[in-house]
Design a protein around this motif. Structure first.
Motif: not given
Length: 327
Positions: A190-201, A213-219
């Motif tokens: 959940h934390a990784l997705n929250t971070l990722a979305w902040t970068f790519v939204a 953001g892509l790296k965090l979403a992959d993780e």
């Protein structure tokens, strides 16, 4: 309307249909008539709906007037943010930042006021006072949210747009060291997705932010591979980094897992297919997303931004029918 030409509600309903079809001039004509039939009665949702149409038509001054009427009935954070962007587009930076500040005051845990104006537009803004007050607002957000992971990431993105890469990197490093990323598999995902979305939204992020953001979403997906929300984030990240085939696969899988994500996935599917030259598929996904959005979340600010981005990428002309404007 033919049988009951003096029933205001029917003109509002048809205006909403025209909005769904991106026929904004026709929507404006009908909502103007709807308001005339109300005989001077102030109906805040109707004025907000007309303001949204004016924004689509780049009639920012008219949009500001209608947002102001809406706010006189009830002060709501999202209306201040939308009016603030309209002021910004007109170069009225004092009123723009004042509205963003008020939006944050009303919802201090909802941090989107910091980057409600696209970061590429913030980066291009040369008004020193606006930039100063926006940075102060970001500092206030971090303080009032007790240096939460999301507040640090939002400030990092803003600082990067303002040209302070050193401070932006410091905030990002602090966010990535948060204990949420060391918890259970579910909480870490959940934390990784929250971070990722902040970068790519949002459109306009730097290449470095998008790659992160892509790296965090992959993780996040590695931890929870069948989470529709995380697949949506991954698909958006893949689209924004040019991985169109991968984006289509991720977004399609997200839709399969959760039909409620149709519009959040669909606008990006439309744009990804457009990049591949599959124009019929692109238009079908755009139309499907607009239909779902207008039935279920017509005034969702995030979806309104995605829709506008898709219209720009697909070359959809929202002014194709020239009719009378507001008298």
């Amino acid at each position: 309307i033919e049988r009951f030409p003096n029933q205001a509600v029917y003109y509002l309903e048809r205006a909403n249909v025209y909005r769904q079809e991106a026929e904004y001039e026709l929507a404006l004509r009908d909502i103007n008539h709807h308001l005339r039939l109300l005989g001077g009665k102030i109906n805040a949702p109707s004025y907000e709906a007309r303001a949204s149409i004016h924004v689509e038509l780049a009639n920012y001054r008219d949009a500001i007037d209608d947002f102001t009427v809406t706010l006189k009935k009830k002060e709501e954070s999202h209306v201040f943010k939308r009016r603030g962007w309209a002021y910004f587009r007109l170069g009225d930076y004092d009123n723009a930042i004042a509205d963003l500040e008020r939006a944050f005051d009303l919802q201090p845990n909802e941090l989107s006021a910091l980057i409600w104006i696209p970061v590429d537009e913030i980066a291009e803004c040369k008004d020193a006072e606006f930039r100063k007050r926006l940075r102060e607002l970001a500092d206030q957000a971090v303080d009032e949210n007790e240096s939460s992971m999301r507040s640090l990431v939002f400030r990092s993105i803003l600082l990067s747009a303002l040209g302070d890469s050193v401070a932006a990197k410091k905030d990002l490093e602090a966010a990535l060291a948060m204990p949420e990323l060391d918890g259970s598999i579910k909480s870490r995902a959940h934390a990784l997705n929250t971070l990722a979305w902040t970068f790519v939204a949002s459109a306009g992020q730097s290449d470095a932010d998008l790659q992160l953001g892509l790296k965090l979403a992959d993780e996040a997906i590695e931890l929870e591979s069948d989470n529709a929300n995380y697949l949506n984030t991954l698909g958006v990240a893949q689209y924004r980094t040019g991985k169109n085939t991968e984006a289509i696969n991720s977004l399609t899988r997200s839709n399969e897992l959760d039909e409620r994500a149709i519009a959040h996935n669909g606008f990006f599917l439309a744009m990804a297919y457009k990049r591949q030259g599959k124009l019929e598929d692109a238009r079908q996904w755009y139309d499907k997303s607009v239909a779902w959005m207008n039935e279920n979340a017509a005034d969702n600010d995030e979806l309104l931004r995605f829709r506008a981005e898709a219209e720009e990428q697909l070359g959809i002309d929202t002014r194709s029918n020239a009719v009378e404007s507001q008298p």
